[in-house]
Motif scaffolding. Structure first.
Motif, PDB file in Angstrom:
ATOM      1  N   GLN A   1       0.857  -1.190   0.000  1.00 29.90           N
ATOM      2  CA  GLN A   1       0.000   0.000   0.000  1.00 29.90           C
ATOM      3  C   GLN A   1       0.894   1.242   0.000  1.00 29.90           C
ATOM      4  OE1 GLN A   1      -3.258  -0.620   3.039  1.00 29.90           O
ATOM      5  NE2 GLN A   1      -2.279  -2.638   3.190  1.00 29.90           N
ATOM      6  N   LEU A   2       0.939   1.931  -1.119  1.00 31.09           N
ATOM      7  CA  LEU A   2       1.728   3.159  -1.264  1.00 31.09           C
ATOM      8  C   LEU A   2       0.754   4.322  -1.238  1.00 31.09           C
ATOM      9  CD1 LEU A   2       4.579   4.246  -1.547  1.00 31.09           C
ATOM     10  CD2 LEU A   2       4.364   4.029  -4.034  1.00 31.09           C
ATOM     11  N   ILE A   3       0.812   5.083  -0.155  1.00 30.80           N
ATOM     12  CA  ILE A   3      -0.241   6.041   0.182  1.00 30.80           C
ATOM     13  C   ILE A   3       0.242   7.468  -0.047  1.00 30.80           C
ATOM     14  CG2 ILE A   3      -1.799   6.788   2.040  1.00 30.80           C
ATOM     15  CD1 ILE A   3      -0.821   4.015   3.392  1.00 30.80           C
ATOM     16  N   VAL A   4      -0.592   8.282  -0.701  1.00 26.71           N
ATOM     17  CA  VAL A   4      -0.335   9.717  -0.825  1.00 26.71           C
ATOM     18  C   VAL A   4      -1.568  10.461  -0.316  1.00 26.71           C
ATOM     19  CG1 VAL A   4       1.258   9.457  -2.758  1.00 26.71           C
ATOM     20  CG2 VAL A   4      -1.189   9.791  -3.208  1.00 26.71           C
ATOM     21  N   ARG A   5      -1.414  11.747  -0.114  1.00 26.10           N
ATOM     22  CA  ARG A   5      -2.559  12.552   0.313  1.00 26.10           C
ATOM     23  C   ARG A   5      -3.579  12.651  -0.806  1.00 26.10           C
ATOM     24  NH1 ARG A   5      -0.993  17.527   4.015  1.00 26.10           N
ATOM     25  NH2 ARG A   5      -2.522  18.484   2.615  1.00 26.10           N
ATOM     26  N   ALA A   6      -4.840  12.809  -0.421  1.00 24.90           N
ATOM     27  CA  ALA A   6      -5.903  12.897  -1.418  1.00 24.90           C
ATOM     28  C   ALA A   6      -5.716  14.102  -2.334  1.00 24.90           C
ATOM     29  CB  ALA A   6      -7.259  12.974  -0.721  1.00 24.90           C
TER      30      ALA A   6
ATOM     31  N   ARG B   1      -5.072   8.638  -1.048  1.00 27.46           N
ATOM     32  CA  ARG B   1      -5.196   7.861  -2.278  1.00 27.46           C
ATOM     33  C   ARG B   1      -4.105   6.804  -2.262  1.00 27.46           C
ATOM     34  NH1 ARG B   1      -3.687   9.960  -6.434  1.00 27.46           N
ATOM     35  NH2 ARG B   1      -3.111  12.080  -5.807  1.00 27.46           N
ATOM     36  N   LEU B   2      -4.354   5.695  -2.951  1.00 30.60           N
ATOM     37  CA  LEU B   2      -3.381   4.617  -3.068  1.00 30.60           C
ATOM     38  C   LEU B   2      -2.871   4.565  -4.497  1.00 30.60           C
ATOM     39  CD1 LEU B   2      -5.293   1.888  -1.051  1.00 30.60           C
ATOM     40  CD2 LEU B   2      -3.342   3.204  -0.275  1.00 30.60           C
ATOM     41  N   LEU B   3      -1.565   4.421  -4.652  1.00 29.06           N
ATOM     42  CA  LEU B   3      -0.968   4.361  -5.987  1.00 29.06           C
ATOM     43  C   LEU B   3      -0.959   2.913  -6.464  1.00 29.06           C
ATOM     44  CD1 LEU B   3       2.087   6.772  -5.532  1.00 29.06           C
ATOM     45  CD2 LEU B   3      -0.275   7.313  -6.197  1.00 29.06           C
ATOM     46  N   PRO B   4      -1.310   2.657  -7.715  1.00 32.15           N
ATOM     47  CA  PRO B   4      -1.306   1.281  -8.240  1.00 32.15           C
ATOM     48  C   PRO B   4       0.117   0.728  -8.325  1.00 32.15           C
ATOM     49  CG  PRO B   4      -1.708   2.864 -10.001  1.00 32.15           C
ATOM     50  CD  PRO B   4      -1.746   3.643  -8.728  1.00 32.15           C
ATOM     51  N   LEU B   5       0.264  -0.544  -7.956  1.00 32.85           N
ATOM     52  CA  LEU B   5       1.595  -1.159  -7.910  1.00 32.85           C
ATOM     53  C   LEU B   5       1.665  -2.501  -8.636  1.00 32.85           C
ATOM     54  CD1 LEU B   5       2.431  -0.460  -4.150  1.00 32.85           C
ATOM     55  CD2 LEU B   5       3.287   0.801  -6.138  1.00 32.85           C
ATOM     56  N   SER B   6       0.556  -2.989  -9.168  1.00 33.32           N
ATOM     57  CA  SER B   6       0.540  -4.341  -9.744  1.00 33.32           C
ATOM     58  C   SER B   6       1.465  -4.481 -10.947  1.00 33.32           C
ATOM     59  CB  SER B   6      -0.887  -4.732 -10.133  1.00 33.32           C
ATOM     60  OG  SER B   6      -1.417  -3.836 -11.097  1.00 33.32           O
ATOM     61  N   THR B   7       1.806  -3.371 -11.609  1.00 30.18           N
ATOM     62  CA  THR B   7       2.689  -3.446 -12.778  1.00 30.18           C
ATOM     63  C   THR B   7       4.106  -3.880 -12.397  1.00 30.18           C
ATOM     64  OG1 THR B   7       3.154  -1.079 -12.549  1.00 30.18           O
ATOM     65  CG2 THR B   7       1.418  -1.710 -14.091  1.00 30.18           C
ATOM     66  N   TYR B   8       4.447  -3.825 -11.113  1.00 31.08           N
ATOM     67  CA  TYR B   8       5.786  -4.211 -10.680  1.00 31.08           C
ATOM     68  C   TYR B   8       5.854  -5.682 -10.237  1.00 31.08           C
ATOM     69  CZ  TYR B   8       6.256   0.848 -10.601  1.00 31.08           C
ATOM     70  OH  TYR B   8       6.256   2.164 -10.960  1.00 31.08           O
TER      71      TYR B   8
END
Length: 576
Positions: free
Chosen positions: A327-332, A423-430
């Motif tokens: 879970q890579l989290i950034v501010r909304a 917000r969560l950044l998508p990571l499945s591409t890695y």
């Protein structure tokens, strides 16, 4: 830093006697304590005097605590309110190195309620100095009485021992039991009460025997409380307070104690997987179980990553729980929408503590991000707890927070619903790159013992996990319970059965309101994942699974293809 250790390796902190943990409001107390201890010839590390200008304080403090014999906590309301200091005193408490010093009246956190502390406030300096030295064991506590407090004294005090012909007093036993009968979140009152009743019965019987030495009658005795194997006390190493790992530990503890009244279970909050696995180095820890990220467990057994040149080759798996989700989290309100954008946005990322699974898997993820962007990628991971990372994210001091854990994780959900929003950044591409790196590394490390197969899975964080964050494709890493080859076989066998028969209770530990959401079944995990080949099953666990015709596939031909990311994420159906 007091007296330097001439044997310390270059770049490595010298061994110190004491690290002083404090918050800025109590700096005067902290420096006074440090001065007194150095005046007594102790070696002290304290941020106010020893932290180099420009240093990463989180890393520096972690290093000092690792090399200190004791951590002195300057306890006040401000100290306990500081999210920066919580990991310090909880880590010291877990490692049994904590010396708490109260410098004002304040409410102790629940975990410290049963810990003996020393009060330094409201007294003169001479008394405070004496109490400080007593707390560190540098001087003995005076063993003197001012006389009988209840009235006139006699010239000759009465003999304080047991009455001749009667059994020994159990007062001292009671006090000792109470002082040792604490555990996180759940006191072992039931087991303690039953034990005390049994002791009273035994003492009474012995007294009767001493009064009538010619009597040969044997009085009936009650059966002893049921104990799990040889484990009077079971320790479960979990994770940060309130984390999914911590919740799993509470669930297992409740099940054990409900069936075995003669066994007490201590649920121990920790900094994460690496610390949990380190606890299994000690052959005396026969009744310790550790909840861990399985990739970290493989690293530990082979002496890689956080365990470089320090393998724990006696590790054995017990059984699966679920997944840690990246879970890579950034501010909304952040403009960042992909992980690669962090490379050009300053790239300061709050990662897990240095002995956590988040730190381990974070290193893997960040390598893939850097490889995708190239040499211009500037990422700056900063180790800190999840709560500290979320606070820094809200304050704008970091661009993102990385967490590897179940979804939802309560602290992240709270930030999503009550904080500034996330917000969560998508990571499945890695995922594919991470799997390729795993295969390449462990094909070399394991040699002929290498077993191909899917380690990382494509998973989905659902919108209801974190309201407002939306669905996010990410990577899953298997987790579960780990022991050692010397772990009590009855404890392992019982835990293995619990993981299968009480699976729903562990699901409710992370999804309390969702009855339709399930972990993967045991057959799908143990029967297909290569982690049970890299870290073999404990013999008691292996025997249990074999009775259900479940065995790890550790002899798959090396030409066999490993499952790819095309597999549907989150499938819960059994594998035949």
């Amino acid at each position: 830093m007091g007296t330097e250790d001439p044997t310390a390796a270059p770049g490595r902190p010298a061994r110190v006697n004491v690290f002083v943990s404090y918050t800025a409001a109590d700096k005067a107390w902290a420096t006074w304590v440090a001065w007194v201890l150095e005046d007594e010839g102790r070696t002290v590390a304290i941020e106010a005097w020893d932290a180099p200008v420009g240093t990463n304080l989180v890393s520096w403090i972690d290093q000092q605590m690792t090399h200190a014999e004791r951590t002195v906590a300057i306890c006040s309301q401000a100290y306990f309110a500081s999210h920066w200091r919580t990991p310090e005193w909880t880590t010291a408490l877990t490692g049994q190195t904590l010396i708490p010093l109260w410098v004002e009246d304040c409410t102790a956190p629940r975990m410290l309620a049963a810990i003996v502390h020393s009060d330094l406030h409201g007294i003169d300096e001479t008394t405070a100095r004496r109490r400080l030295l007593e707390a560190l064991g540098l001087t003995a506590t005076p063993r003197a009485s001012d006389g009988f407090p209840g009235g006139p004294t006699s010239e000759k005090p009465p003999f304080p021992g047991a009455v001749p012909g009667k059994g020994p007093s159990i007062t001292g036993f009671w006090r000792g039991m109470v002082s040792r009968a604490r555990r996180h979140q759940r006191w072992a009152i039931g087991a303690l009460s039953v034990t005390l009743v049994a002791v009273v019965i035994i003492v009474s019987l012995k007294s009767c025997e001493s009064e009538d030495p010619e009597s040969t009658a044997t009085a009936p005795t009650s059966s002893a409380p049921a104990m799990l194997g040889q484990c009077e006390v079971v320790t479960i190493m979990t994770g940060q307070e309130g984390s999914p790992y911590n919740n799993y530990g509470d669930t297992l503890a409740g099940i054990i104690e409900s069936e075995y009244s003669g066994t007490t279970v201590n649920v121990t909050p920790t900094r994460g997987s690496a610390q949990n696995l380190d606890a299994l180095r000690d052959p005396n820890a026969r009744c310790t179980l550790s909840i861990a990220q399985f990739t970290t467990a493989v690293d530990a057994r082979y002496g890689a990553g956080q365990f470089l040149n320090a393998p724990i080759d006696r590790l054995r798996t017990v059984g699966p729980l679920w997944f840690d989700l990246l879970q890579l989290i950034v501010r909304a309100d952040s403009d960042i929408t992909t992980a690669e954008q962090l490379c050009s946005a300053g790239g300061t990322i709050a990662t897990g503590l240095q002995t956590s699974g988040t730190a381990q898997i974070g290193d893997v993820l960040f390598r893939q991000i850097r490889n995708a962007v190239g040499p211009d990628c500037q990422l700056s991971p900063v180790p800190m707890s999840l709560s500290a990372g979320l606070a820094e994210l809200g304050a704008g001091n970091v661009q993102a927070v990385l967490w590897s854990g179940g979804a939802p994780t309560s602290e992240i959900r709270q930030e999503a619903t009550q904080g500034a929003g996330i917000r969560l950044l998508p990571l499945s591409t890695y995922r594919d790159a991470m799997q390729d790196e795993w295969d390449g590394f462990y094909r070399h490390e394991a040699g002929d013992d290498f077993v191909p197969g899917q380690i990382y899975t494509a998973e989905q964080i659902r919108p209801q996990d974190y309201p407002g964050a939306g669905p996010t494709a990410t990577v899953g890493i298997p987790n579960g319970i780990v022991g050692a080859d010397f772990t009590d076989p009855d404890l392992v066998g019982y835990t293995t059965r619990v993981l299968q028969e009480h699976r729903g209770e562990f699901e409710r530990a992370i999804w309390p309101d969702e009855t339709e959401r399930h972990f993967w079944p045991i057959r799908r995990t143990v029967g297909t994942s290569p982690v049970y080949c890299f870290v073999p099953l404990h013999p008691a666990a292996k025997n249990f699974y074999e009775q259900s015709n479940i065995s790890p596939r550790c002899s798959v031909p090396t030409s066999a293809a490993s499952p790819g990311a095309s597999e549907q994420p989150g499938q819960a159906g059994p594998v035949n």
